[in-house]
Design an enzyme around this catalytic site. Structure first.
Site, PDB file in Angstrom:
ATOM      1  N   HIS A   1       0.950  -1.054   0.091  1.00 32.89           N
ATOM      2  CA  HIS A   1      -0.145  -0.022   0.012  1.00 32.89           C
ATOM      3  C   HIS A   1       0.862   1.088  -0.060  1.00 32.89           C
ATOM      4  O   HIS A   1       1.845   1.211   0.923  1.00 32.89           O
ATOM      5  CB  HIS A   1      -0.707  -0.008   1.289  1.00 32.89           C
ATOM      6  CG  HIS A   1      -1.886   0.866   1.240  1.00 32.89           C
ATOM      7  ND1 HIS A   1      -3.294   0.631   0.985  1.00 32.89           N
ATOM      8  CD2 HIS A   1      -2.080   2.384   1.377  1.00 32.89           C
ATOM      9  CE1 HIS A   1      -4.244   1.665   1.039  1.00 32.89           C
ATOM     10  NE2 HIS A   1      -3.303   2.810   1.331  1.00 32.89           N
TER      11      HIS A   1
ATOM     12  N   ARG B   1      -7.725   9.023  -0.907  1.00 33.43           N
ATOM     13  CA  ARG B   1      -7.055   9.252  -2.294  1.00 33.43           C
ATOM     14  C   ARG B   1      -8.593   9.120  -3.303  1.00 33.43           C
ATOM     15  O   ARG B   1      -8.879   9.912  -3.881  1.00 33.43           O
ATOM     16  CB  ARG B   1      -6.146   8.408  -2.734  1.00 33.43           C
ATOM     17  CG  ARG B   1      -4.802   8.964  -2.281  1.00 33.43           C
ATOM     18  CD  ARG B   1      -3.635   7.810  -2.766  1.00 33.43           C
ATOM     19  NE  ARG B   1      -3.759   6.799  -1.734  1.00 33.43           N
ATOM     20  CZ  ARG B   1      -3.698   5.555  -1.866  1.00 33.43           C
ATOM     21  NH1 ARG B   1      -3.702   5.090  -3.237  1.00 33.43           N
ATOM     22  NH2 ARG B   1      -3.546   4.594  -1.051  1.00 33.43           N
TER      23      ARG B   1
END
Ligand SMILES: Cc1cc2nc3c(=O)[nH]c(=O)nc-3n(C[C@H](O)[C@H](O)[C@H](O)COP(=O)(O)OP(=O)(O)OC[C@H]3O[C@@H](n4cnc5c(N)ncnc54)[C@H](O)[C@@H]3O)c2cc1C
Length: 313
Positions: free
Chosen positions: A257, A280
């Protein structure tokens, strides 16, 4: 059958284990014993914070029916789908199974278990918004785990045993019972200093090995050895499966990640807190020296290799 009077043994109390236990009870298992090595149930599943992918669901934009989950997943899988059969076909079939069943997974969690999954965001590698979470403050992983567990604990056939680590899978050749079916017939369990044995059909749902940074991760992905992680720092259990003849595949397929929070008071700590992808998905951008440098919604592979990076003249 000898196994009819024995409990179904589920190893691991993450989402996979909890759903397996729920399903076994729905299929009329007489008893289900869920074994968890940690002091509390939930595994890494309880930390999931961005949501669960599903399509086409009633929570998505109804004006544009989502038909791209399969093709997006094929794209994200990349080189993990080899070019020639039979593995090329088998892998695509597996992805079809995953994506085709995603609607019923979302329906099961929301309709049967009562999890709010009404908010949908577009995350990495997706052509449209399909990651479902709730509108409230409880992160989706915690909500799913808590509700599944509550429903299980309302059933007198269910028993959760925490602090119980499965240390061996017992095969019929090791079993003294003459009426055991071929295959795995039980488990060896360690609780404190005590070793006990439990017999019954076994569902193994012990999760991954990303938190085993100096063990399995270092073995299969030496380039990632010791990498800080948001996963529980516990050993991966894949060797128990290999010991009874299971073949392990894709052990080098570890996705990293790209964003995590760094505690300024403990910058070197190997245990990190996730800066969830949802940040995001909801419009967060990544800056380096004040400049945007990557497509925040690219696939994980792009994020790491730099192939999704913006070009500045
Ligand atoms: C911080 C974080 C955020 C995430 N966010 C998302 C997200 O938003 N969406 C998403 O889709 N995925 C997310 N993921 C990934 C997702 O959480 C995992 O893919 C998923 O939880 C795996 O579920 P599982 O049931 O297979 O394993 P786990 O939840 O890890 O459960 C495995 C359980 O097995 C137990 N166990 C292991 N070995 C033994 C043994 N020998 N005996 C007894 N018990 C044992 C472990 O203690 C653990 O409780 C996230 C992961 C992390 C770490």
């Amino acid at each position: 059958m000898a196994s009819e009077s024995r409990p179904v043994i589920v190893v691991g109390s993450g989402l996979a284990g909890l759903v397996a236990a729920t399903t076994a009870l729905r299929c009329n298992a007489k008893a289900v014993v869920l074994l968890e090595r940690a002091a509390k149930p939930g595994g890494n599943s309880i930390k999931a914070s961005s949501g669960i992918n599903g399509a086409p669901t009633r929570f998505q934009n109804q004006a544009h029916i989502d038909t791209t989950f399969f093709s997006d997943t094929i794209k994200s899988a990349g080189k993990r789908i080899p070019p020639s059969p039979p593995e090329h076909i088998r892998r695509k079939e597996l992805i079809k199974l995953l994506t085709n069943n995603s609607l019923s997974a979302v329906d099961f969690l929301s309709d049967d278990i009562g999890v709010d999954l009404s908010v949908v965001a577009q995350l990495g590698g997706h052509s449209v918004a399909r990651t479902h979470r709730g509108a409230g403050k409880t992160p989706p992983g915690a909500d799913i785990v808590t509700r599944l567990l509550r429903a299980l604990q309302d059933d007198s056939r269910f028993q959760l045993r925490t602090g119980c680590e499965v240390t061996r899978l017992l095969s019929s050749t090791q079993s003294p019972r003459f009426d055991d079916p071929p295959g795995i017939v039980g488990v060896e369990v360690r609780s404190g200093d005590e070793l006990t044995y439990l017999s019954g059909p076994v569902i193994f749902a012990t999760g991954g090995f990303a938190g085993d940074a100096d063990g399995l991760l270092a073995k299969y992905r030496p380039d990632l050895a010791g990498i800080p992680s948001t996963n529980e720092a516990r050993p991966g259990m894949h060797s128990l499966l290999a010991d009874v003849g299971a073949q392990l595949v894709d052990m080098d397929s570890v996705q990293v990640h790209p964003t995590g929070f760094v505690d300024p008071l403990s910058q070197a700590s190997p245990l990190k807190f996730l800066a969830a992808e949802m940040l995001r998905g909801e419009g967060g951008i990544l800056l380096h020296n004040g400049r945007r440098f990557v497509n925040e919604l690219g696939t994980r592979e792009q994020a790491l290799s730099g192939s999704g990076t913006y070009k500045y003249s």
